[in-house]
Design a protein around this motif. Structure first.
Motif, PDB file in Angstrom:
ATOM      1  N   TYR A  47     -26.430 -20.943  18.259  1.00  0.00           N
ATOM      2  CA  TYR A  47     -25.563 -21.656  19.201  1.00  0.00           C
ATOM      3  C   TYR A  47     -25.822 -23.156  19.132  1.00  0.00           C
ATOM      4  CZ  TYR A  47     -23.811 -23.515  23.600  1.00  0.00           C
ATOM      5  OH  TYR A  47     -23.175 -24.272  24.549  1.00  0.00           O
ATOM      6  N   ALA A  52     -19.796 -26.868  20.118  1.00  0.00           N
ATOM      7  CA  ALA A  52     -18.937 -26.222  21.108  1.00  0.00           C
ATOM      8  C   ALA A  52     -18.212 -27.273  21.941  1.00  0.00           C
ATOM      9  CB  ALA A  52     -19.769 -25.310  22.000  1.00  0.00           C
ATOM     10  N   PRO A  84     -16.262 -25.410  27.269  1.00  0.00           N
ATOM     11  CA  PRO A  84     -17.028 -24.902  26.125  1.00  0.00           C
ATOM     12  C   PRO A  84     -17.756 -23.610  26.484  1.00  0.00           C
ATOM     13  CG  PRO A  84     -17.453 -27.240  26.473  1.00  0.00           C
ATOM     14  CD  PRO A  84     -16.676 -26.771  27.659  1.00  0.00           C
ATOM     15  N   ASN A  86     -20.610 -21.087  26.492  1.00  0.00           N
ATOM     16  CA  ASN A  86     -22.058 -21.109  26.302  1.00  0.00           C
ATOM     17  C   ASN A  86     -22.576 -19.681  26.424  1.00  0.00           C
ATOM     18  OD1 ASN A  86     -24.786 -21.393  26.318  1.00  0.00           O
ATOM     19  ND2 ASN A  86     -24.887 -22.798  28.055  1.00  0.00           N
TER      20      ASN A  86
END
Length: 336
Positions: A47, A52, A84, A86
């Motif tokens: 991630y 993002a 975004p 997450n």
């Protein structure tokens, strides 16, 4: 009914997955959820919040341009893109809601728990057979208050009605829920008559609540009321017919709207299910058959996302969906 105020801790997050409500360390120790955890560990490792954020800002700029064009043309404006994503804050991430929502209230004295969830796990219904009882046991162990009552709602009927018998993730999740009745001090409210095809959140919450209340009143407070739905007990093949015996029928089996039981399917050794005829033959028995199946080996009831079914007991609690076979289902190999 009790003339005593009942306090409720509403600790809910819509659309959550059951694995988010379990101690992550326990999931890791268990060994049955390694594939699921590996997927999340990979996601966590890769991630990139900056990427993002950049993708969201680009989508936002594009949205603004589309809004301007829509206004100029007098057309409806497109929906604003969500912020975004997450995954670290996801209500599906293993352990997240256990840590953030459940753990802070562990230690409160409680009389029991009610649970309405499963939709997000329907694609992994076989896994839910292990996950759901593990979650309940985890909560009970953490509270250190014994096997406190744990009641849940079986998934409502949802999505389009199927013209022919077919595999169903929704049915397999309901089956996993029913199997969890093997744990002590548990109960299940069946609501296959209260759902809506186009709304995953049935609007009739009152009858859902009343069915849960029956379980609490009968099992926790000693009230003499019929609390549970009729449930499959066993079956016997007699020629081209199958006699199904139910348990927990209350006074006796009954049907809604029309006299004949609706919602049964039957199959022979070819494992091809066809709609079946049925009739109530006793207080707790139903005879099932089809002229298209001369040597039946399996019967299913309400086995669909949105089943058309009408078997119940005399107080109107719908029969629990079931199948007599253990043939591999559509979610048998889905683990992540």
């Amino acid at each position: 009914t009790l003339d005593v105020p009942i306090g409720l801790i509403d600790n809910a997050w819509g659309g959550s997955a059951a694995e988010a409500w379990v101690n992550r360390g326990l999931l890791k120790e268990d060994g049955r959820f390694d594939e699921l955890l590996a997927k999340w560990e990979d996601m966590e490792k890769n991630y990139d919040p900056e990427s993002a954020k950049a993708a969201y800002e680009k989508a936002l700029e594009n949205w603004k341009e589309q809004v301007a064009k829509a206004r100029e043309a007098g057309k409806p404006e497109p929906r604003r893109p969500r912020g975004p994503y997450n995954p670290l804050g996801s209500n599906h991430r293993p352990g997240n809601l256990y840590g953030g929502c459940l753990h802070p209230i562990i230690g409160y004295g409680i009389a029991g728990a009610i649970w309405y969830q499963g939709e997000s796990n329907s694609g992994r219904a076989y896994q839910y057979r292990d996950l759901f009882p593990l979650m309940i046991t985890n909560w009970r162990d953490e509270w250190n208050q014994g096997d406190f009552p744990f009641y849940w709602v079986s998934l409502a009927d949802f999505r389009r009605e199927a013209a022919e018998p077919t595999g169903s993730t929704w049915a397999e999740l309901r089956e996993a829920q029913t199997k969890t009745l093997s744990l002590p001090n548990t109960g299940e409210a069946i609501i296959t008559d209260l759902g809506e095809a186009d709304d995953i959140h049935p609007r009739n919450k009152q009858d859902v609540a009343k069915r849960l209340a029956r379980l609490a009143l009968a099992n926790g407070y000693g009230y003499d009321v019929v609390a549970g739905s009729p449930r499959y007990k066993d079956h016997t093949v007699k020629g081209n017919k199958v006699v199904v015996t139910f348990q927990n029928v209350g006074t006796q089996l009954d049907t809604f709207d029309v006299r004949e039981p609706i919602g049964f399917t039957i199959a022979g050794e070819d494992r091809v299910f066809v709609p079946a005829e049925a009739r109530v033959t006793g207080k707790d028995t139903v005879e099932v058959w089809s002229d298209a199946v001369q040597n039946p080996v399996a019967v299913r009831y309400a086995w669909a996302d949105n089943p058309v079914c009408n078997l119940q007991n005399t107080v109107g609690l719908p029969a629990t969906p079931f199948r007599t076979d253990d043939w591999e289902g559509v979610t048998a190999n889905a683990n992540k």
